[in-house]
Design a protein around this motif. Structure first.
Motif, short mmCIF file in Angstrom:
data_model
loop_
_atom_site.label_atom_id
_atom_site.label_comp_id
_atom_site.label_asym_id
_atom_site.label_seq_id
_atom_site.Cartn_x
_atom_site.Cartn_y
_atom_site.Cartn_z
N LEU A 1 76.83 106.59 -0.18
CA LEU A 1 77.60 106.48 -1.41
C LEU A 1 76.70 105.82 -2.45
CD1 LEU A 1 80.14 106.38 -3.23
CD2 LEU A 1 80.72 104.22 -2.08
N ALA A 2 76.43 106.52 -3.54
CA ALA A 2 75.61 105.97 -4.62
C ALA A 2 76.54 105.64 -5.78
CB ALA A 2 74.55 106.98 -5.05
N ILE A 3 76.56 104.36 -6.18
CA ILE A 3 77.46 103.94 -7.25
C ILE A 3 76.70 103.27 -8.38
CG2 ILE A 3 79.52 103.75 -5.82
CD1 ILE A 3 79.04 100.77 -5.59
N ASP A 4 77.29 103.35 -9.57
CA ASP A 4 76.74 102.73 -10.76
C ASP A 4 77.59 101.50 -11.08
OD1 ASP A 4 75.78 101.97 -13.23
OD2 ASP A 4 76.27 103.87 -14.23
N LEU B 1 78.54 104.31 6.99
CA LEU B 1 78.58 104.33 5.54
C LEU B 1 77.46 103.46 4.97
CD1 LEU B 1 80.04 105.21 2.92
CD2 LEU B 1 81.51 103.20 3.19
N HIS B 2 76.70 104.04 4.08
CA HIS B 2 75.63 103.34 3.36
C HIS B 2 76.04 103.33 1.89
CE1 HIS B 2 72.98 103.93 6.88
NE2 HIS B 2 73.62 105.09 6.95
N VAL B 3 76.05 102.15 1.26
CA VAL B 3 76.45 102.04 -0.14
C VAL B 3 75.25 101.56 -0.94
CG1 VAL B 3 78.08 101.07 -1.79
CG2 VAL B 3 78.80 101.48 0.58
N LEU B 4 74.88 102.35 -1.94
CA LEU B 4 73.65 102.12 -2.70
C LEU B 4 73.95 101.98 -4.18
CD1 LEU B 4 70.47 102.38 -3.17
CD2 LEU B 4 70.89 104.84 -3.32
N THR B 5 73.24 101.05 -4.82
CA THR B 5 73.15 101.04 -6.27
C THR B 5 71.68 100.93 -6.63
OG1 THR B 5 74.10 100.16 -8.32
CG2 THR B 5 73.39 98.54 -6.69
N ILE C 1 67.96 107.66 -5.08
CA ILE C 1 69.09 108.10 -4.27
C ILE C 1 68.62 109.07 -3.20
CG2 ILE C 1 71.26 109.41 -4.28
CD1 ILE C 1 71.72 108.25 -7.14
N LEU C 2 67.80 110.03 -3.59
CA LEU C 2 67.31 111.03 -2.64
C LEU C 2 66.41 110.39 -1.58
CD1 LEU C 2 66.55 113.95 -5.11
CD2 LEU C 2 68.51 113.73 -3.55
N GLY C 3 65.60 109.42 -1.98
CA GLY C 3 64.74 108.73 -1.02
C GLY C 3 65.53 107.94 0.01
N VAL C 4 66.55 107.23 -0.44
CA VAL C 4 67.40 106.46 0.47
C VAL C 4 68.17 107.41 1.38
CG1 VAL C 4 69.39 104.91 0.60
CG2 VAL C 4 67.54 104.42 -1.00
N ASN D 1 76.42 99.55 5.27
CA ASN D 1 75.06 99.10 4.98
C ASN D 1 74.93 99.06 3.46
OD1 ASN D 1 72.33 98.53 5.13
ND2 ASN D 1 71.76 100.68 5.40
N ILE D 2 74.77 97.87 2.89
CA ILE D 2 74.68 97.71 1.43
C ILE D 2 73.21 97.69 1.03
CG2 ILE D 2 75.17 96.17 -0.50
CD1 ILE D 2 77.66 95.25 1.04
#
Length: 142
Positions: free
Chosen positions: A7-10, A35-39, A96-99, A83-84
């Motif tokens: 999940l990519a969030i702004d 679940l992986h959460v990315l900013t 985002i694509l790399g993660v 995973n934050i």
């Protein structure tokens, strides 16, 4: 079907995070996925903020991790133990694509906003993720 969901969030627009977060949580529960959460902090923003903060980028990253954790608690998704991740780079969609590749994501969930004129010329990060991702992408709009 899905084992790893990214999940990519702004966090600059937390109201646009709700629908993607709830969608990703529901899918993670349904499929028993991690679940992986990315900013992503744009590199320019990270440099400017690091110069004004006494502890630099680490302080910024910790604050963003705490904000993500609070969003997860508000969505009653702490049981998923997501995973934050906080990264920085010149290109948000490339981060985002790399993660996604590192996490072996088989689904990326992103939010999107109504495109502005500049988005028609350059494209949004969500659109770029959709075009370049090696896995499925869910664009969740409020």
């Amino acid at each position: 079907m899905y084992k790893n969901i990214l999940l990519a969030i702004d966090l600059n627009d937390e109201t646009s995070c709700r629908k993607p977060l709830l969608s990703a949580v529901e899918l993670a529960r349904t499929f028993g996925a991690r679940l992986h959460v990315l900013t992503v902090v744009r590199e320019v923003e990270a440099i400017l903020q690091a110069k004004t903060a006494p502890l630099g980028y680490e302080l910024i990253a910790t604050d963003l991790e705490n904000r993500i954790a609070a969003l997860i608690r508000r969505a009653d998704a702490s049981d998923l133990k997501p995973n934050i991740l906080v990264t920085h780079g010149a290109s948000i969609y490339e981060e985002i694509l790399g993660v996604a590749e590192e996490a072996q994501a088989d689904l990326i969930v992103v939010g999107s906003h109504r495109p502005a004129m500049k988005d028609y010329l350059l494209g949004t990060n969500a659109a770029r993720v959709v075009r370049h991702a090696l896995c499925s992408v869910l664009v969740a709009r409020d």
